[in-house]
Design a protein around this motif. Structure first.
Motif, PDB file in Angstrom:
ATOM      1  N   ALA A   1       0.682  -0.915   0.497  1.00 11.43           N
ATOM      2  CA  ALA A   1       0.310   0.354   0.368  1.00 11.43           C
ATOM      3  C   ALA A   1       0.978   1.047  -0.067  1.00 11.43           C
ATOM      4  O   ALA A   1       1.638   1.017   0.763  1.00 11.43           O
ATOM      5  CB  ALA A   1      -0.479   0.086   1.378  1.00 11.43           C
ATOM      6  N   VAL A   2       0.859   2.504  -0.682  1.00  9.69           N
ATOM      7  CA  VAL A   2       1.094   3.720  -0.962  1.00  9.69           C
ATOM      8  C   VAL A   2       0.348   4.849  -0.485  1.00  9.69           C
ATOM      9  O   VAL A   2      -1.348   4.374   0.228  1.00  9.69           O
ATOM     10  CB  VAL A   2       1.125   3.993  -1.778  1.00  9.69           C
ATOM     11  N   VAL A   3       0.679   5.310   0.837  1.00  7.01           N
ATOM     12  CA  VAL A   3       0.397   5.965   1.522  1.00  7.01           C
ATOM     13  C   VAL A   3       0.700   7.719   0.977  1.00  7.01           C
ATOM     14  O   VAL A   3       1.896   8.384   1.076  1.00  7.01           O
ATOM     15  CB  VAL A   3       0.633   6.171   2.884  1.00  7.01           C
ATOM     16  N   GLU A   4      -0.212   8.758   0.552  1.00  7.89           N
ATOM     17  CA  GLU A   4      -0.393   9.930  -0.253  1.00  7.89           C
ATOM     18  C   GLU A   4      -0.432  10.853   0.516  1.00  7.89           C
ATOM     19  O   GLU A   4      -1.272  11.251   1.323  1.00  7.89           O
ATOM     20  CB  GLU A   4      -0.836   9.848  -1.416  1.00  7.89           C
ATOM     21  N   LEU A   5       0.801  11.711   0.784  1.00  8.73           N
ATOM     22  CA  LEU A   5       1.088  12.663   2.408  1.00  8.73           C
ATOM     23  C   LEU A   5       1.882  14.036   1.542  1.00  8.73           C
ATOM     24  O   LEU A   5       2.100  14.633   2.394  1.00  8.73           O
ATOM     25  CB  LEU A   5       1.863  11.959   3.068  1.00  8.73           C
ATOM     26  N   THR A   6       1.571  14.343   0.044  1.00  4.66           N
ATOM     27  CA  THR A   6       1.999  15.558  -0.347  1.00  4.66           C
ATOM     28  C   THR A   6       1.095  16.628   0.177  1.00  4.66           C
ATOM     29  O   THR A   6      -0.049  16.366   0.562  1.00  4.66           O
ATOM     30  CB  THR A   6       2.076  15.593  -1.980  1.00  4.66           C
TER      31      THR A   6
END
Lengths: 323, 323
Positions: free
Chosen positions: A70-75
């Protein structure tokens, strides 16, 4: 479950601490981090102070090398078009990765499309932390209110404006109040996003897209901020038992869902007027339960990280069983 | 899914209407109803005006003949020991039936045991409607707050006392206020259950047992009601900007969970003071999200029936696939 992060700011660090604290019950591991300045990859876990090398120039290559589920996108939020977060999430789907974000941009700008793409790719897309941090708004409506349509909502969702309005009510100028909010660490890098109602508009669009199938963008929200208010005006209202909050409202009209953000004058005993500091309140108008409210007293990076964590727990149920 | 009902009062009738309205999306059918006065069984569905024959004397025989997958238990609350509802639910488990109840007695008196028995029988036990009607309190904590302990709560959960207090604040005597609440159809058959804090105590025990593993009974709640209040006292408090609500509070102490119900004097801008009429408010103290609130503006039989419906939807996921 192996997790890759895009971005490594305050929320990412809070998530890394939370995952370390919960490792025994929830065996999740951050195996890769991508930022503009560097890339860290370690199948054994990058630890709380990742060892960044030079940044991999290609996101697809990062995903292929990361070894993540899984990827956690935090931009940070780009309120104009939701990029580059949308691209980061689409690319994750294309690589067979579940995607989780705390960024409201993707859901505010492109929810219907992202939902379709996740479905087609057979992966999950989650965004609990995008509105009201870890308060399980999206989870509750998705799983706890079967056969109960959301007809509209009213809400105070932007902490910065609440803190600024409270400080102005106490006599500070707008500039002084913004400076004070900044010391609390709750102001977006550009305070205009909050003061002009853009942050609230993006959150309203996100809620309406997910809960009401509204298919809107933040640009469709009729939004005005709090700049026309003065300490004198707020003091005068206070003497009359009234106060001001930046209120989001949604209702379903003939031509679809209408969204509005306004600095509203409220009676002191209005539930929306009683939102303080970094608290949030969401009042859902529901088909079967009348007005249903969710409130939180104080939301910050730790609570946002918890929202990501709860999404990771949810997504982990979709992993294939270990061989 | 085939459903059997025990009891056929206001809430049962509201559930029958709701199931009829939702049949297309949720194919649930009431195939049997048992009351003290009669039994109705029809595999094709008993309809909204069931054709009652003489009551089957034995509950086991009713369950065996009913042809149901799940039982909805709807007998009135017995605050002393939770019977006969507990017996109805245990017997359902013993017959391999999922059990759902709107009655707070079983959860307030015997939650830990019933949970064990359901697990051993391989069936589900649900009780969303027992506290705050269909507001998904139990669902949210069970499924939406992983790794986030509930440390305590404060709440206004008993509508009758709120309506009575509001009427007394407007000048009515306690007796007149109770008569007014009765015309709204919200008073338990014996108003003492509400006025003396028993209803709130049972709900508090139910919440504490499920959300905090408290293992208490309503008798362990330190409960006082609203009888010592007068219209004069309430008018005096109102002139000082204060009001009174029957407040439930729970916290975890050294010797387990402590529960208290009191008519508390509250400031007007306290969230608990702003609960009106048949509204409810539950403020959960949580490990990871600070104070998390759930509120509803108006709860009655239709909202309670919705709670049962949402439990039926949940339980239907556990049925074996159709051949």
């Amino acid at each position: 479950m192996n997790v890759a992060l895009i971005g490594y700011g305050k929320v990412a660090k809070a998530l890394a601490r939370l995952l370390a604290a919960e490792r025994a019950r929830f065996p999740f591991r951050i195996v890769a981090v991508q930022t503009r300045r560097g890339t860290a990859i370690d199948p054994a876990g990058v630890g709380e102070a990742p060892d960044f090398g030079p940044p991999l120039p290609d996101l697809g290559e990062f995903y292929r090398r990361a070894g993540a589920d899984a990827v956690v996108e935090l931009t940070p939020l780009n309120p104009v078009d939701g990029e580059p977060a949308i691209h980061h999430i689409r690319t994750a789907f294309a690589h067979g990765l579940h995607a989780i974000t705390a960024n409201k941009g993707p859901v505010a700008h492109a929810y219907a499309g992202l939902r379709r793409e996740a479905l087609a790719a057979g992966v999950q897309f989650r965004f609990e932390a995008a509105v009201m941090a870890g308060v399980p708004v999206f989870h509750m409506v998705r799983t706890g209110l079967p056969g109960c349509a959301i007809l509209g909502f009213s809400a105070v969702l932007d902490s910065t404006t609440t803190v600024v309005l409270e400080a102005m009510e106490a006599g500070l100028s707008l500039e002084e109040a913004v400076a004070k909010a900044r010391t609390l660490g709750i102001v977006e890098s550009d305070a205009s996003f909050d003061l002009d109602g853009w942050d609230a508009a993006a959150k309203s669009a996100a809620l309406a897209n997910v809960l009401m199938d509204a298919n809107v963008t933040p640009q469709k929200v009729d939004a005005k901020g709090i700049r026309r208010l003065t300490p004198e005006k707020l003091a005068d209202l206070k003497s009359k038992g009234k106060t001001v909050r930046l209120v989001s409202r949604a209702h379903r009209g003939k031509d679809g869902v209408k969204l509005r953000v306004r600095a509203e004058v409220l009676d002191r005993d209005d539930a929306l007027a009683n939102v303080r500091g970094t608290g949030n309140l969401l009042l859902l108008e529901t088909e079967r339960l009348g007005t249903l409210g969710l409130m939180a007293s104080s939301l910050g990076p730790a609570e946002t990280a918890y929202g990501l964590f709860s999404d990771l727990v949810d997504v982990s149920r979709y992993l294939p069983p270990k061989q």
